[in-house]
Design a protein around this motif. Structure first.
Motif, short mmCIF file in Angstrom:
data_model
loop_
_atom_site.label_atom_id
_atom_site.label_comp_id
_atom_site.label_asym_id
_atom_site.label_seq_id
_atom_site.Cartn_x
_atom_site.Cartn_y
_atom_site.Cartn_z
N ASP A 171 0.83 -1.21 0.00
CA ASP A 171 0.00 0.00 0.00
C ASP A 171 0.86 1.26 0.00
O ASP A 171 0.59 2.21 -0.74
CB ASP A 171 -0.93 0.00 1.22
N GLN B 27 1.24 4.21 -3.06
CA GLN B 27 1.06 5.65 -2.89
C GLN B 27 2.27 6.44 -3.38
O GLN B 27 2.13 7.43 -4.12
CB GLN B 27 0.80 5.97 -1.41
N GLU C 175 -6.42 4.44 -3.37
CA GLU C 175 -7.41 3.43 -3.01
C GLU C 175 -8.11 2.89 -4.26
O GLU C 175 -8.34 1.68 -4.38
CB GLU C 175 -8.43 4.01 -2.03
N GLN C 176 -8.49 3.79 -5.17
CA GLN C 176 -9.14 3.37 -6.41
C GLN C 176 -8.21 2.53 -7.26
O GLN C 176 -8.60 1.50 -7.83
CB GLN C 176 -9.62 4.60 -7.20
#
Length: 459
Positions: free
Chosen positions: A337, A341, A451-452
């Motif tokens: 994650d 980002q 997130e998308q």
């Protein structure tokens, strides 16, 4: 320590220096005082005392000047000096004329029509002669000047004499332009010319090192950067705070050489030496951010993921290219994650760099923005070659999927459109495109859309 000595019927401010070969101490003449009126001006009986002391200290920043002792020496030997001295004829006209005649004589003898050896000689120095031709044209174009408060000198020609060994102001601009155009052959010749002409032209060694780097002559580059550091350190002014090093033109060549040397050593995988330089950047110059940049690259190449991630993420908002390093380190640590980002943030700022790091082809850059992105990509690939060679197929596939995700593709298309709109609106003063670009390239936005993208990667 500088002191006064008799020099014929003149006085000389001299400094004792030890010859590196014979180890004998020899006197180096720093400045010659030629007449009683000039001596009185230096002693403070005129308006130029402070300017003279400052000018001499600037020219020789590593030498200590005990002005009380120097003034006492001048007072003691004042009778040695003549009452008058032909400054203009001796200091400007005379030397200029002698050098002009010497050059004219040599150029006249080198006649390619009469001697093939002369043709070879002129051809060998073509770049220097072309530079001189352009410089002569420029000087003649501007010589019809009227005197004003900005272009004057005093009766003793201190401005001329105190800067006689400095490169002309336009040299810096010329050399930077040649390097930006990657006209390396011409750049190399002129760098050597200016090194031969001006004792304090440290940037010549820096440019020769950069040329060697471009040509993959890394060991030669290291030697040039080391020489630049050695010579550049002698130009440091006394009592200068670390926070002013980069803004001071006398310290900047040394700092630039240190940065270049750290990068060259990193290219040679001499990581311990490069890390030592990083420590010196911080300790000597307060150059914390640049030291962090090199450390992030080195740590990534060494597989020190946590250290690489910490340095890279600290600098990513200042220099977005570091976000790629933070993403690589995060993935190697197992944090997908966080890697997503940082990689998304980097891609929205420097998409070409991302493609190049993943060994993907890119088109030729079409504008300044794309050229900057491309050049950063080239530097990143060179600096991270050991890491990229070992990057696993699954890790490379993960980052490629981020670039190919529908949301990412749509955003990259919008970035191009907004960038074009921003250029168009710049002439009108509108800010809509600029504000949108700032939003698209912010770390907060990357975190929002991550997130998308993560959902699309799972799908």
């Amino acid at each position: 320590m500088a002191y006064i000595r008799n020099h014929g019927n003149q006085l000389a401010i001299v400094h004792g220096e030890r010859d590196p070969d014979t180890r004998k101490v020899e006197q180096r003449v720093l400045f010659t005082i030629c007449s009683k009126p000039e001596a009185r001006e230096i002693l403070g009986r005129g308006s130029g005392c402070v300017r003279f002391e400052y000018g001499l200290e600037q020219r020789y920043p590593q030498i200590n000047f005990n002005w009380s002792r120097i003034r006492a020496g001048i007072e003691e030997r004042m009778d040695t000096l003549p009452d008058i001295y032909p400054y203009r004829a001796a200091e400007t006209q005379g030397q200029f004329r002698r050098d002009l005649c010497a050059f004219t004589r040599q150029l006249g003898l080198a006649d390619p029509q009469l001697m093939y050896s002369a043709a070879e000689l002129v051809s060998e120095h073509r770049v220097e002669l072309e530079y001189l031709r352009d410089l002569i044209d420029w000087r003649l174009k501007l010589c019809d000047q009227e005197p004003n408060k900005f272009n004057g000198d005093n009766a003793f020609y201190w401005v001329h004499r105190l800067r006689a060994n400095e490169e002309p102001l336009e040299v810096g601009e010329l050399m930077a332009e040649l390097y930006d155009k990657r006209d390396l052959d011409r750049l190399k010749v002129l760098a050597q010319l200016f090194l031969d002409c001006y004792d304090n032209y440290v940037e010549g060694h820096n440019y020769l090192g950069l040329i060697a780097l471009e040509r993959e002559e890394i060991e030669d580059a290291v030697e040039h950067f080391q020489r630049a550091m050695e010579q550049g350190r002698t130009l440091f002014p006394k009592r200068l705070a670390k926070q002013h090093y980069w803004t001071n033109t006398q310290t900047r060549p040394y700092m630039r050489a240190m940065r270049n040397l750290a990068g060259a050593l990193m290219r040679l995988a001499r990581y311990d030496e490069s890390l030592e330089l990083c420590e010196r950047m911080e300790r000597e110059c307060g150059d914390v951010d640049t030291a962090g940049t090199f450390r992030a690259h080195i740590y990534l190449n060494q597989g020190r993921w946590i250290e690489a991630w910490k340095d890279a993420k600290r600098l990513a908002e200042l220099w977005p290219e570091h976000a790629y390093l933070a993403a690589f380190a995060a993935l190697e640590r197992g944090d997908r994650d966080d890697a997503l980002q940082w990689f998304l943030y980097a891609a929205l700022n420097l998409p070409r760099t991302g493609h190049m790091l993943l060994r993907q082809r890119v088109s030729r850059p079409c504008d300044h923005e794309q050229a900057r992105d491309h050049n950063l990509g080239v530097e990143a690939v060179q600096s991270l070659e050991p890491f990229l060679t070992q990057l696993s197929r699954s890790s490379r596939a993960f980052f490629k999927r981020i670039l190919n995700a529908p949301t990412t593709q749509a955003l990259l298309t919008e970035v191009e459109e907004v960038e074009q709109r921003r250029h168009e609106q710049h002439r009108t003063g509108q800010r809509e495109a600029y504000d949108r670009m700032q939003q698209l390239r912010s770390l907060e936005f990357a975190r929002e859309v991550a997130e998308q993208v993560a959902v699309e990667l799972k799908g």
